[in-house]
Design a protein around this motif. Structure first.
Motif, PDB file in Angstrom:
ATOM      1  N   SER A 353       0.926  -1.229   0.102  1.00 28.32           N
ATOM      2  CA  SER A 353      -0.075   0.074  -0.104  1.00 28.32           C
ATOM      3  C   SER A 353       0.812   1.259   0.004  1.00 28.32           C
ATOM      4  CB  SER A 353      -0.824  -0.030   1.243  1.00 28.32           C
ATOM      5  OG  SER A 353      -1.742  -1.181   1.243  1.00 28.32           O
ATOM      6  N   LEU A 354       1.979   1.350   0.653  1.00 27.39           N
ATOM      7  CA  LEU A 354       2.708   2.443   0.816  1.00 27.39           C
ATOM      8  C   LEU A 354       3.718   2.560  -0.526  1.00 27.39           C
ATOM      9  CD1 LEU A 354       4.451   1.911   4.453  1.00 27.39           C
ATOM     10  CD2 LEU A 354       2.871   3.891   3.674  1.00 27.39           C
ATOM     11  N   GLY A 355       3.831   1.394  -0.981  1.00 27.05           N
ATOM     12  CA  GLY A 355       4.629   1.457  -2.303  1.00 27.05           C
ATOM     13  C   GLY A 355       3.839   2.228  -3.362  1.00 27.05           C
ATOM     14  N   ALA A 356       2.377   1.678  -3.493  1.00 26.40           N
ATOM     15  CA  ALA A 356       1.588   2.116  -4.354  1.00 26.40           C
ATOM     16  C   ALA A 356       1.232   3.604  -4.496  1.00 26.40           C
ATOM     17  CB  ALA A 356       0.452   1.387  -4.353  1.00 26.40           C
ATOM     18  N   ILE A 357       1.085   3.985  -3.244  1.00 26.88           N
ATOM     19  CA  ILE A 357       0.694   5.561  -2.806  1.00 26.88           C
ATOM     20  C   ILE A 357       1.833   6.482  -3.467  1.00 26.88           C
ATOM     21  CG2 ILE A 357       0.218   7.274  -0.997  1.00 26.88           C
ATOM     22  CD1 ILE A 357      -1.309   5.114   0.164  1.00 26.88           C
ATOM     23  N   PHE A 358       3.147   6.154  -2.869  1.00 20.77           N
ATOM     24  CA  PHE A 358       4.565   6.951  -3.219  1.00 20.77           C
ATOM     25  C   PHE A 358       4.613   7.022  -4.691  1.00 20.77           C
ATOM     26  CE2 PHE A 358       6.857   6.631   0.987  1.00 20.77           C
ATOM     27  CZ  PHE A 358       5.833   7.172   1.736  1.00 20.77           C
ATOM     28  N   TYR A 359       4.336   5.861  -5.439  1.00 21.09           N
ATOM     29  CA  TYR A 359       4.597   5.576  -6.893  1.00 21.09           C
ATOM     30  C   TYR A 359       3.675   6.436  -7.709  1.00 21.09           C
ATOM     31  CZ  TYR A 359       5.206   3.911 -11.588  1.00 21.09           C
ATOM     32  OH  TYR A 359       5.239   4.019 -12.946  1.00 21.09           O
ATOM     33  N   LEU A 360       2.332   6.453  -7.372  1.00 14.24           N
ATOM     34  CA  LEU A 360       1.513   7.140  -8.063  1.00 14.24           C
ATOM     35  C   LEU A 360       1.747   8.651  -7.925  1.00 14.24           C
ATOM     36  CD1 LEU A 360      -1.714   4.884  -7.264  1.00 14.24           C
ATOM     37  CD2 LEU A 360      -0.683   5.386  -9.722  1.00 14.24           C
ATOM     38  N   ILE A 361       1.699   9.147  -6.616  1.00 10.08           N
ATOM     39  CA  ILE A 361       2.163  10.539  -6.727  1.00 10.08           C
ATOM     40  C   ILE A 361       3.287  11.220  -7.168  1.00 10.08           C
ATOM     41  CG2 ILE A 361       2.821  12.206  -4.802  1.00 10.08           C
ATOM     42  CD1 ILE A 361       1.523  10.700  -2.851  1.00 10.08           C
ATOM     43  N   MET A 362       4.342  10.074  -7.348  1.00 13.49           N
ATOM     44  CA  MET A 362       5.769  10.623  -8.186  1.00 13.49           C
ATOM     45  C   MET A 362       5.225  10.687  -9.541  1.00 13.49           C
ATOM     46  SD  MET A 362       8.329   9.206 -10.288  1.00 13.49           S
ATOM     47  CE  MET A 362       7.377   7.559 -10.216  1.00 13.49           C
ATOM     48  N   ASP A 363       4.429   9.585 -10.015  1.00 14.10           N
ATOM     49  CA  ASP A 363       4.200   9.502 -11.589  1.00 14.10           C
ATOM     50  C   ASP A 363       3.494  10.764 -11.888  1.00 14.10           C
ATOM     51  OD1 ASP A 363       4.366   7.477 -13.745  1.00 14.10           O
ATOM     52  OD2 ASP A 363       2.255   7.153 -13.354  1.00 14.10           O
ATOM     53  N   ILE A 364       2.418  10.971 -11.198  1.00 12.74           N
ATOM     54  CA  ILE A 364       1.828  12.261 -11.411  1.00 12.74           C
ATOM     55  C   ILE A 364       2.628  13.459 -11.591  1.00 12.74           C
ATOM     56  CG2 ILE A 364       0.031  13.834 -10.774  1.00 12.74           C
ATOM     57  CD1 ILE A 364      -1.402  11.450  -9.417  1.00 12.74           C
ATOM     58  N   ALA A 365       3.519  13.570 -10.635  1.00 15.36           N
ATOM     59  CA  ALA A 365       4.316  14.703 -11.080  1.00 15.36           C
ATOM     60  C   ALA A 365       5.531  14.573 -12.079  1.00 15.36           C
ATOM     61  CB  ALA A 365       5.232  14.664  -9.722  1.00 15.36           C
ATOM     62  N   VAL A 366       5.709  13.422 -12.523  1.00 14.04           N
ATOM     63  CA  VAL A 366       6.662  13.311 -13.801  1.00 14.04           C
ATOM     64  C   VAL A 366       5.875  13.905 -14.772  1.00 14.04           C
ATOM     65  CG1 VAL A 366       7.748  11.678 -15.119  1.00 14.04           C
ATOM     66  CG2 VAL A 366       8.093  11.548 -12.804  1.00 14.04           C
ATOM     67  N   HIS A 367       4.659  13.286 -15.118  1.00 17.46           N
ATOM     68  CA  HIS A 367       3.907  13.526 -16.326  1.00 17.46           C
ATOM     69  C   HIS A 367       3.394  15.026 -16.443  1.00 17.46           C
ATOM     70  CE1 HIS A 367       3.345   9.425 -17.055  1.00 17.46           C
ATOM     71  NE2 HIS A 367       2.564   9.239 -15.812  1.00 17.46           N
ATOM     72  N   TRP A 368       3.232  15.708 -15.048  1.00 20.71           N
ATOM     73  CA  TRP A 368       2.825  17.105 -15.185  1.00 20.71           C
ATOM     74  C   TRP A 368       3.929  17.966 -15.357  1.00 20.71           C
ATOM     75  CZ3 TRP A 368      -0.689  20.536 -15.881  1.00 20.71           C
ATOM     76  CH2 TRP A 368      -0.379  21.869 -15.465  1.00 20.71           C
ATOM     77  N   GLY A 369       5.161  17.711 -15.200  1.00 24.07           N
ATOM     78  CA  GLY A 369       6.349  18.348 -15.423  1.00 24.07           C
ATOM     79  C   GLY A 369       6.726  18.235 -16.962  1.00 24.07           C
ATOM     80  N   VAL A 370       6.795  16.935 -17.414  1.00 22.83           N
ATOM     81  CA  VAL A 370       7.001  16.987 -18.621  1.00 22.83           C
ATOM     82  C   VAL A 370       5.797  17.728 -19.727  1.00 22.83           C
ATOM     83  CG1 VAL A 370       7.170  15.364 -20.513  1.00 22.83           C
ATOM     84  CG2 VAL A 370       7.873  14.689 -18.424  1.00 22.83           C
ATOM     85  N   PHE A 371       4.703  17.789 -19.025  1.00 23.29           N
ATOM     86  CA  PHE A 371       3.626  18.465 -20.039  1.00 23.29           C
ATOM     87  C   PHE A 371       3.604  19.804 -19.946  1.00 23.29           C
ATOM     88  CE2 PHE A 371      -0.531  20.463 -19.959  1.00 23.29           C
ATOM     89  CZ  PHE A 371      -1.184  20.157 -20.991  1.00 23.29           C
ATOM     90  N   ARG A 372       4.180  20.343 -18.764  1.00 22.21           N
ATOM     91  CA  ARG A 372       4.129  21.700 -18.410  1.00 22.21           C
ATOM     92  C   ARG A 372       5.335  22.363 -19.066  1.00 22.21           C
ATOM     93  NH1 ARG A 372       4.150  26.216 -18.330  1.00 22.21           N
ATOM     94  NH2 ARG A 372       3.618  27.914 -16.533  1.00 22.21           N
ATOM     95  N   TYR A 373       6.388  21.532 -19.007  1.00 19.41           N
ATOM     96  CA  TYR A 373       7.756  22.354 -19.174  1.00 19.41           C
ATOM     97  C   TYR A 373       8.591  21.705 -20.524  1.00 19.41           C
ATOM     98  CZ  TYR A 373       7.113  24.166 -14.468  1.00 19.41           C
ATOM     99  OH  TYR A 373       6.529  24.807 -13.498  1.00 19.41           O
ATOM    100  N   LEU A 374       8.281  20.324 -20.592  1.00 22.55           N
ATOM    101  CA  LEU A 374       9.109  19.775 -21.826  1.00 22.55           C
ATOM    102  C   LEU A 374       8.552  19.257 -23.042  1.00 22.55           C
ATOM    103  CD1 LEU A 374      11.244  17.907 -19.258  1.00 22.55           C
ATOM    104  CD2 LEU A 374      12.032  19.797 -20.370  1.00 22.55           C
TER     105      LEU A 374
END
Length: 455
Positions: A353-374
């Motif tokens: 459960s901890l692994g899933a929550i941490f990973y999904l938060i990070m994954d959203i941040a990656v997609h948003w960063g790539v979409f917004r800036y790159l």
């Protein structure tokens, strides 16, 4: 460790073996029972939906890896998007801890399956002991060269995939290849089944596929990375999807949902018992040992390189603490100690459960960063990344909602962990601001022996 960052030291086959090694080690043996508990009789479909969500997620990583191949992988992607910032450091650490959590999940699964061969219980003290011993063995192998790690990963991948397919094929044969669930009822323990349970199960299913991200951490070492990173990710996801679906249907056609839940930490071993007796259990345990051992080996390999690159970029602190050797070895020590502690103090359900929550938060941040800036720099399609963010949010919210009803302490741990990581990263960057973005004391593992001789 001799020249672990050597360009071209990993082949496409080796990268696929590493990716499938991480995924299959945790995904099928550790998570099948938990996914079934949440999703009910249609739990194999949760792995299919998770593969679709992971496919959308993979798009950003492939595009970034093609443009910026690096041993830092996700850490480098975040730095390209957000610069040397709290967002970069905290999200990179979420990925690091997600991977370390995954290693403890795999280690505990190794112990759980191993004790089954000797008639032990999943609550036996031998479970964490065996898990810690596996982590120690993985550390020893990881101080060797990429070539040895790659060879071990390839051999183990062939053995475990072949073994799992034999298990699935034989079990389905005994069930008459009907692909019919043995039970049409959900678990009697908790709100399993239904739309909420299914979507929450997809979150754990995504955790079973997240091993593809380890391939990006070896971008600078993979031969022809501009082409082979994407190929390795696609091949790994496809192989794992086929394996997960076959095994899911095999388990579901042999055992009822309550039976799967009761033996959720070693569901595959129990699924082989009705058709093959103790011989089936021994065979499944043998495959599980190979799968989990190779999975933790590949995961430690990837996360240690990511942490070394984060140190080089001065995004996270590092202290030698009196240890000799280069920074790569130090990171391996920190990773293995942390994973061992998690293996001892947490059960499989909470680790996942901890692994899933941490990973999904990070994954959203990656997609948003790539979409917004790159996205223009790497010629990426914005709608794909937005779709990935929406899908991640849906499964994350459903998973949190279910855990709120089932095990709220997991959310306390997760919230505390996320807040702590962001606060500590903020403090580090605030008091470590006199930097040009690269640690002056950092020495590449490839140059460490030469530096030592000069001293």
């Amino acid at each position: 460790m001799s020249d672990p960052y050597k360009s071209g030291s990993l082949s496409l086959t080796g990268a696929v073996a590493m990716g499938t090694g991480v995924m299959i080690g945790a995904g099928i043996f550790a998570l099948t029972g938990q996914v079934a508990e949440m999703a009910g009789p249609i739990f194999p479909l949760a792995f299919l939906v998770a593969a679709i969500v992971s496919g959308f997620s993979a798009y950003s990583y492939v595009k970034m890896a093609n443009a910026y191949p690096s041993a830092g992988g996700i850490g480098m992607f975040l730095e390209k998007a957000y610069g040397r910032s709290v967002m970069t450091g905290a999200c990179a650490l979420l990925m690091v801890f997600s991977m370390i959590i995954n290693e403890s999940l795999v280690a505990r699964t190794f112990g759980t399956y191993t004790v089954q061969a000797f008639g032990g219980s999943k609550d036996s003290n031998w479970v964490p002991i065996l898990g810690v011993l596996l982590i120690a063995a993985a550390f020893a192998v990881n101080v060797a060269t990429n070539k040895l790690i790659s060879r071990i990963s390839m051999v183990a991948a062939a053995l475990k995939i072949g073994g799992i397919l034999v298990f699935a094929g034989a079990t389905l044969y005994m069930a008459g290849f009907s692909f019919a669930p043995a039970s049409n009822i959900g678990s009697s323990d908790g709100p399993a089944g239904g739309a909420l349970g299914f979507v929450a199960a997809v979150a754990l299913g995504i955790l079973a596929y997240k091993g593809f991200t380890t391939i990006t951490n070896s971008g600078s070492e993979l031969s022809d990375p501009e082409k082979n990173v994407g190929r390795a990710i696609i091949i790994s996801l496809t192989i794992c999807l086929v394996v997960y679906l076959l095994v899911g249907w095999a388990v579901g056609s042999t055992m009822t949902i309550p039976e799967i839940v009761q033996s959720r930490d070693y569901a595959l071993a129990e699924a082989s018992r009705p058709a093959f007796g103790e011989y089936g259990v021994w065979f499944t345990v043998g495959v599980a040992i190979i799968a989990t051992a190779s999975g933790i080996l590949a995961s430690i390999f990837a996360v240690s390189r990511m942490m070394a690159m984060l140190t080089k970029m001065e995004i996270i602190p590092h202290r030698h603490l009196g240890m000799s050797g280069h920074i790569q070895t130090h990171m391996l020590v920190y990773i293995c100690i942390t994973a061992a502690l998690l293996t001892v103090f947490f059960d499989l359900s909470r680790i996942a459960s901890l692994g899933a929550i941490f990973y999904l938060i990070m994954d959203i941040a990656v997609h948003w960063g790539v979409f917004r800036y790159l996205r223009n720099d790497i010629d990426a399609k914005g709608w794909v990344m937005i779709t990935a963010i929406i899908l991640d949010l849906i499964v994350l919210v459903a998973f949190i909602w279910l855990k709120w009803r089932q095990d709220i302490y997991v959310l306390y741990w997760a919230t505390g962990g996320v807040v702590t990581i962001f606060v500590l990263e903020r403090l580090f960057l605030r008091f470590h601001s006199n930097s040009d973005g690269e640690d002056r004391n950092y020495v590449s593992p490839a140059d460490w022996n030469e530096t030592k001789e000069k001293r």
